[in-house]
Design an enzyme around this catalytic site. Structure first.
Site, short mmCIF file in Angstrom:
data_model
loop_
_atom_site.label_atom_id
_atom_site.label_comp_id
_atom_site.label_asym_id
_atom_site.label_seq_id
_atom_site.Cartn_x
_atom_site.Cartn_y
_atom_site.Cartn_z
N SER A 1 126.60 82.50 -3.41
CA SER A 1 125.82 83.65 -3.02
C SER A 1 125.14 84.16 -4.36
O SER A 1 125.30 83.81 -5.57
CB SER A 1 126.73 84.74 -2.58
OG SER A 1 125.96 86.02 -2.56
N TYR B 1 134.35 90.29 -3.11
CA TYR B 1 133.66 89.37 -2.74
C TYR B 1 132.60 88.53 -4.03
O TYR B 1 132.61 87.50 -3.96
CB TYR B 1 132.32 89.91 -1.95
CG TYR B 1 131.34 89.11 -1.13
CD1 TYR B 1 131.81 88.09 -0.33
CD2 TYR B 1 130.06 89.13 -1.52
CE1 TYR B 1 130.86 87.21 0.34
CE2 TYR B 1 129.08 88.05 -0.99
CZ TYR B 1 129.69 87.13 -0.12
OH TYR B 1 128.76 86.32 0.49
N1 LIG Z 1 124.77 86.12 5.39
C1 LIG Z 1 124.70 86.52 4.04
O1 LIG Z 1 124.03 87.75 3.73
C2 LIG Z 1 124.91 85.43 3.10
C3 LIG Z 1 124.60 85.62 1.78
C4 LIG Z 1 124.84 84.96 0.75
C5 LIG Z 1 125.82 83.70 0.91
N2 LIG Z 1 126.61 83.95 2.34
C6 LIG Z 1 127.50 82.83 2.53
O2 LIG Z 1 127.32 82.12 3.51
C7 LIG Z 1 128.50 81.62 4.09
C8 LIG Z 1 128.29 81.69 5.76
O3 LIG Z 1 128.23 82.99 6.04
P1 LIG Z 1 127.57 83.65 7.08
O4 LIG Z 1 126.51 84.85 6.81
O5 LIG Z 1 127.09 82.50 7.90
O6 LIG Z 1 128.36 84.45 7.98
P2 LIG Z 1 129.27 84.53 9.58
O7 LIG Z 1 128.21 84.38 10.44
O8 LIG Z 1 130.04 85.62 9.60
O9 LIG Z 1 129.81 82.93 9.55
C9 LIG Z 1 130.99 82.95 8.66
C10 LIG Z 1 131.91 81.63 9.14
O10 LIG Z 1 133.08 81.54 8.51
C11 LIG Z 1 134.15 81.36 9.43
N3 LIG Z 1 135.34 81.91 8.93
C12 LIG Z 1 135.73 83.40 8.61
N4 LIG Z 1 136.82 83.30 7.93
C13 LIG Z 1 137.63 82.07 8.38
C14 LIG Z 1 138.84 81.57 8.40
N5 LIG Z 1 140.00 82.70 7.93
N6 LIG Z 1 139.00 80.33 8.73
C15 LIG Z 1 138.23 79.76 9.21
N7 LIG Z 1 136.75 80.07 9.17
C16 LIG Z 1 136.56 81.27 8.99
C17 LIG Z 1 133.67 81.93 10.78
O11 LIG Z 1 134.33 81.23 11.85
P3 LIG Z 1 135.34 81.77 12.86
O12 LIG Z 1 135.39 83.09 12.89
O13 LIG Z 1 134.71 81.21 14.13
O14 LIG Z 1 136.56 81.01 12.49
C18 LIG Z 1 132.36 82.06 10.79
O15 LIG Z 1 131.68 80.80 11.63
C19 LIG Z 1 129.56 82.53 3.40
O16 LIG Z 1 130.23 81.71 2.58
C20 LIG Z 1 128.82 83.63 2.95
O17 LIG Z 1 129.47 84.18 1.91
C21 LIG Z 1 125.90 84.83 3.35
#
Ligand SMILES: NC(=O)c1ccc[n+]([C@@H]2O[C@H](COP(=O)([O-])OP(=O)(O)OC[C@H]3O[C@@H](n4cnc5c(N)ncnc54)[C@H](OP(=O)(O)O)[C@@H]3O)[C@@H](O)[C@H]2O)c1
Length: 267
Positions: free
Chosen positions: A141, A154
């Site tokens: 991130s 985080y």
């Molecule tokens: N959105 C942003 O603003 C942003 C910015 C920078 C970086 N990121 C990074 O991008 C990545 C994806 O995030 P996203 O934005 O797509 O969020 P999201 O839509 O909330 O997806 C997160 C995924 O992680 C899985 N997850 C969460 N806890 C888990 C656990 N204990 N075991 C297994 N799977 C788990 C969830 O799957 P289930 O709940 O189905 O298990 C979900 O599919 C993350 O690493 C995040 O830090 C996001």
């Protein structure tokens, strides 16, 4: 790197950036092991990929588990005939005042965002090193280069992800295994609660679409990039913070003030 027929283990495949990655990688001809906790969501995505002629299967695995990584990785290897790429994408966020953050939530954040990916990498890596090819892709991130107030834990996990990626890449430099660290900026997914979306709106922080972010992550993998930062001016500030952190302290004062107001209603 050609992704057609590549065998990819993707975590967090059930929603957000992971879901978009799964669908786009499926269209590129990759064979996908979709990891997550919600089997219904994973099966739905696997079904959609297969309906378009792709290959995908669902694997239920909780990233907070302290064991079981070796077993599930062996299952994936048997099912796909091997693994070429591990994408550590699963993650959770935490917008709060650090002193009010519940110890269980802190533990869950660290296990999901950094201990889990490290243990999964440890399980996959010997397989890649044996065949002397493959790639570990770690989703970090902007917060992995700039510590943001009210996201302390985080940010700590994402700094750790960046450090892990850099160290591992150097350790593997005599092998055919590469490491890519990708740093998205704010993205419109369920990860960001309403208060964070409001914070971004009030501070003018842009939010990308998950489909675009997935496309850039795929670009980074195809280019075999080492580090890939998404978004302007975020990629500039990420570097500036490494050289002149006091300048970034000042630039973030306004964000901090707005976050202080919003966080009280969020928690
Ligand atoms: N959105 C942003 O603003 C942003 C910015 C920078 C970086 N990121 C990074 O991008 C990545 C994806 O995030 P996203 O934005 O797509 O969020 P999201 O839509 O909330 O997806 C997160 C995924 O992680 C899985 N997850 C969460 N806890 C888990 C656990 N204990 N075991 C297994 N799977 C788990 C969830 O799957 P289930 O709940 O189905 O298990 C979900 O599919 C993350 O690493 C995040 O830090 C996001």
């Amino acid at each position: 790197m050609n992704l057609n027929d590549s065998r990819i283990l993707l975590t967090g495949a059930g929603s957000g950036i992971g879901r978009s990655l799964a669908l786009q990688l499926g269209k590129k001809g990759a064979n996908l092991a979709l990891f997550g906790r919600n089997v219904a969501k994973l099966n739905e995505i696997a079904f959609e990929i297969r309906a378009h002629g792709g290959k995908a299967s669902a694997f239920v695995f909780d990233m907070t588990d302290s064991s079981g990584q070796d077993g599930i990785v062996q299952e994936v290897i048997q099912s796909m005939g091997g693994i070429d790429i591990l994408i550590n994408n699963a993650g959770i966020a935490g917008f709060c005042e650090f002193s009010n953050q519940n110890p269980d939530d802190i533990e869950r954040l660290i296990r999901t965002n950094i201990t889990g990916p490290i243990l999964l990498t440890r399980a996959v890596l010997p397989h890649l090193v044996r065949k002397n090819s493959g790639r570990i892709v770690n989703v970090g991130s902007t917060f992995g280069s700039i510590g943001f107030g009210h996201f302390s834990v985080y940010s700590a996990t994402k700094f750790a992800m960046r450090g892990f990626s850099e160290s591992l890449r150097r350790e593997l430099d005599h092998t055919g295994v590469g490491v890519t660290y990708v740093a998205p900026r704010a993205t419109r997914t369920a990860l960001n609660e309403d208060a964070v979306v409001e914070l971004n709106r009030r501070t003018g922080i842009a939010m990308d679409d998950a489909d675009d972010v997935a496309g850039w992550i795929i670009e980074a993998i195809e280019a075999e990039a080492k580090d890939y930062y998404i978004g302007w001016p975020e990629k500039f500030f990420a570097r500036l913070n490494g050289i002149f952190p006091r300048l970034v302290d000042n630039a973030l004062k306004k964000n901090n003030r707005i976050a202080r107001g919003l966080v009280k209603h969020a928690n």
